[in-house]
Design an enzyme around this catalytic site. Structure first.
Site, PDB file in Angstrom:
ATOM      1  N   GLU A  73       8.605  10.315   6.895  1.00  0.00           N
ATOM      2  CA  GLU A  73       8.001   9.056   6.465  1.00  0.00           C
ATOM      3  C   GLU A  73       6.546   9.276   6.078  1.00  0.00           C
ATOM      4  O   GLU A  73       5.796   9.974   6.769  1.00  0.00           O
ATOM      5  CB  GLU A  73       8.071   8.034   7.608  1.00  0.00           C
ATOM      6  CG  GLU A  73       7.389   6.706   7.280  1.00  0.00           C
ATOM      7  CD  GLU A  73       7.202   5.806   8.485  1.00  0.00           C
ATOM      8  OE1 GLU A  73       7.112   4.585   8.291  1.00  0.00           O
ATOM      9  OE2 GLU A  73       7.130   6.329   9.624  1.00  0.00           O
TER      10      GLU A  73
ATOM     11  N   LYS B 236      11.483  -0.417   4.180  1.00  0.00           N
ATOM     12  CA  LYS B 236      11.342  -0.477   5.634  1.00  0.00           C
ATOM     13  C   LYS B 236      11.435  -1.941   6.056  1.00  0.00           C
ATOM     14  O   LYS B 236      10.746  -2.817   5.499  1.00  0.00           O
ATOM     15  CB  LYS B 236      10.011   0.131   6.075  1.00  0.00           C
ATOM     16  CG  LYS B 236       9.891   0.286   7.588  1.00  0.00           C
ATOM     17  CD  LYS B 236       8.676   1.110   7.979  1.00  0.00           C
ATOM     18  CE  LYS B 236       8.637   1.368   9.477  1.00  0.00           C
ATOM     19  NZ  LYS B 236       7.498   2.233   9.857  1.00  0.00           N
TER      20      LYS B 236
ATOM     21  N   CYS C 156      11.739   5.187  10.421  1.00  0.00           N
ATOM     22  CA  CYS C 156      10.970   5.232  11.667  1.00  0.00           C
ATOM     23  C   CYS C 156      11.291   4.069  12.614  1.00  0.00           C
ATOM     24  O   CYS C 156      12.307   4.099  13.308  1.00  0.00           O
ATOM     25  CB  CYS C 156       9.477   5.280  11.328  1.00  0.00           C
ATOM     26  SG  CYS C 156       8.425   5.784  12.717  1.00  0.00           S
TER      27      CYS C 156
END
Length: 519
Positions: free
Chosen positions: A269, A344, A378
């Protein structure tokens, strides 16, 4: 800034059967590849397509013919090594094609000069190998050109030349590629194609053996395993001076993944925040928007490299501006030229505070040449509902690019990734950054221990860790996961978390494109 149209950056790469409509493009490619040699006539191509259409394939990139492969089936005989080209190919008409034979004989392979360097010959050879497996053929034989020989013919014999090429002491544009694709040199054929002046008429006799071959079998031998090779990059952040320097570092990892014939490579990321070290320092929110200015370079670079290195690339994640809103987006660059993206969905407090990131709203599942996969960036892997939704859509592998500054943050990602494996009976790969970026606020320190995780059961690694990097050093791990083993585990595992969910008591409800969904 409007959302970027990813189709502008896609390389539409298709391996397909050859068609007679390709004739003019084939002739143009033959003239470019073999100057001075007479190309095949339309009657040759018509004959090949009529007699053995399955053996004639091409690669098309953005509508342009980039490579082609022609072959036929013969019965292997002891004296076959010494047949000349005209005899073994029926002068290009392949009327000697034997459907009951045991050997695939490759009579021509071309890669257009405009598309060289993209490892298209590997794709062609892989397609031929798969043909051998599907048709239960014992081997593939080719009479290979040695076009570099004429440059040294006054200094050494053809035998000495091919021996030096095999020993890596010389480079030949054809023989070097063929040996790299698993062919073994079995002999040298003089006067194979006298008109081939660059090879001085010589050809190599090369053989690839099909280890799945079953004598007497009339159908394909089905694999007991379905391996997918994953390369996970643990990337060191350090100051750089330009995007070209960033690309050079990525090229190293891509080349390694390609050499090991990986199906996927996963980057971390926001590893593109490394580019902030080569621009004027500013406040984090402005710096993130400055980083978004590299989006075009980023998309062009990885879309081209996925084709060149023949690997599906999860390009970590990157800050992107859309309609003046900043997103953290992970892109999947397919080796077929396609591009997909995953926003995300969960934004951490520090991302919101320092950079002003806005969340995405949809769990994407990508249908690749190696099955269905999902990307969770993440923090997203720490929310079990997302993996539930992805698994329900068919994802068998979850790729997690992450970026954490401390061991605590890394352990949250790792622990949750392993939990998702157990809960959903899927594979999860995680990739993080290490190293430091002085003076780049909120991206100055990094901690990572990247790896590939599995469900916890007898069929898998004892601790559910299939492969893992050493902590906090730049390195990679390469590991094969078996999708067939995963499917059997879902049916016959010691526990069957996916099947045993109490849907009568609970469910995951979500909104997608304005409509409700349930898992």
């Amino acid at each position: 800034m409007e959302p970027i149209d990813l189709k502008e950056y896609e390389w539409k790469t298709v391996i397909r059967p050859m068609r007679i409509e390709d004739y003019d493009a084939l002739v143009e490619m033959q003239r470019a590849c073999f100057p001075g040699m007479e190309p095949w006539s339309k009657a040759h191509i018509e004959s090949q397509l009529r007699i053995f259409p399955k053996g004639q394939i091409v690669i098309e990139i953005d509508g342009q013919l980039a490579a082609s492969s022609s072959s036929l089936i013969v019965q292997n005989e002891p004296n076959m090594a010494w047949h000349n080209f005209k005899a073994v190919s029926d002068n290009g008409y392949i009327r000697n094609h034997n459907p009951k034979g045991d050997t695939l004989y490759g009579i021509e392979m071309m890669v257009h000069p405009e598309f060289r360097g993209l490892k298209l010959s590997r794709r062609m050879y892989d397609a031929r190998k798969e043909m051998c497996r599907e048709m239960n053929l014992a081997r593939m034989i080719i009479g290979g050109r040695i076009p570099g020989y004429h440059k040294v013919a006054d200094k050494m014999s053809a035998r000495e030349y091919v021996e030096r090429v095999v020993a890596k002491a010389e480079f030949d544009p054809v023989l070097t590629a063929q040996t790299a694709n698993g062919f073994a040199l079995q002999g040298l054929i003089p006067d194979y194609l006298p008109s081939d002046k660059a090879s001085c008429g010589y050809a190599t006799y090369l053989e690839w053996l099909n280890l799945d071959y079953k004598p007497g079998a009339k159908r394909r031998f089905h694999h007991l395993v379905e391996p997918i090779r994953i390369t996970v990059v643990q990337y060191e952040m350090r100051a750089i001076r330009s995007f070209d320097e960033f690309a050079q570092q990525c090229d190293f990892f891509l080349d390694v993944a390609s050499d090991y014939k990986s199906d996927f490579i996963l980057f971390p990321e926001l590893f593109t925040t490394q580019l902030l070290s080569c621009v004027e320092p500013t406040r984090p929110g402005l710096a993130a928007r400055r980083l978004a200015e590299f989006t075009t370079d980023y998309l062009e670079y990885f879309s081209e490299r996925a084709i060149k290195f023949n690997v599906n690339v999860i390009g970590g994640s990157h800050f992107v501006l859309e309609n003046d809103t900043l997103y953290n987006i992970a892109y999947l660059f397919g080796r077929d030229g396609s591009i997909g993206k995953q926003y995300k969905i969960h934004i951490t407090p520090s991302e919101r505070k320092w950079w002003g990131i806005e969340p995405g709203h949809k769990v994407e599942v990508f249908d690749t040449d190696c099955g269905k996969v999902a990307i969770q960036i993440c923090y997203d892997i720490e929310f079990p509902e997302l993996t539930r939704i992805a698994a329900n859509k068919g994802a068998e592998m979850i790729f997690v690019p992450y970026n954490t500054d401390t061991r605590h943050g890394y352990l949250r990602v790792k622990t949750c990734a392993q939990a998702r494996c157990v809960e959903n009976q899927v594979y999860v790969a995680i990739s993080g950054c290490t190293g430091n970026l002085p003076f780049v606020e909120n991206a100055d320190i990094h901690y990572a221990q990247s790896g590939v995780f599995t469900p916890c059961d007898a069929e898998f690694a004892r601790d559910g860790i299939a492969a893992e990097c050493n902590p906090n050093v730049e390195t990679i791990v390469i590991h094969d996961v078996d999708l067939e083993l995963l499917r059997r585990h879902r049916l016959e595992g010691s526990v069957q978390n996916w099947n045993d969910r109490r849907k009568d008591l609970y469910k995951v409800q979500y909104l997608e494109d304005g409509e409700e969904g349930y898992v």
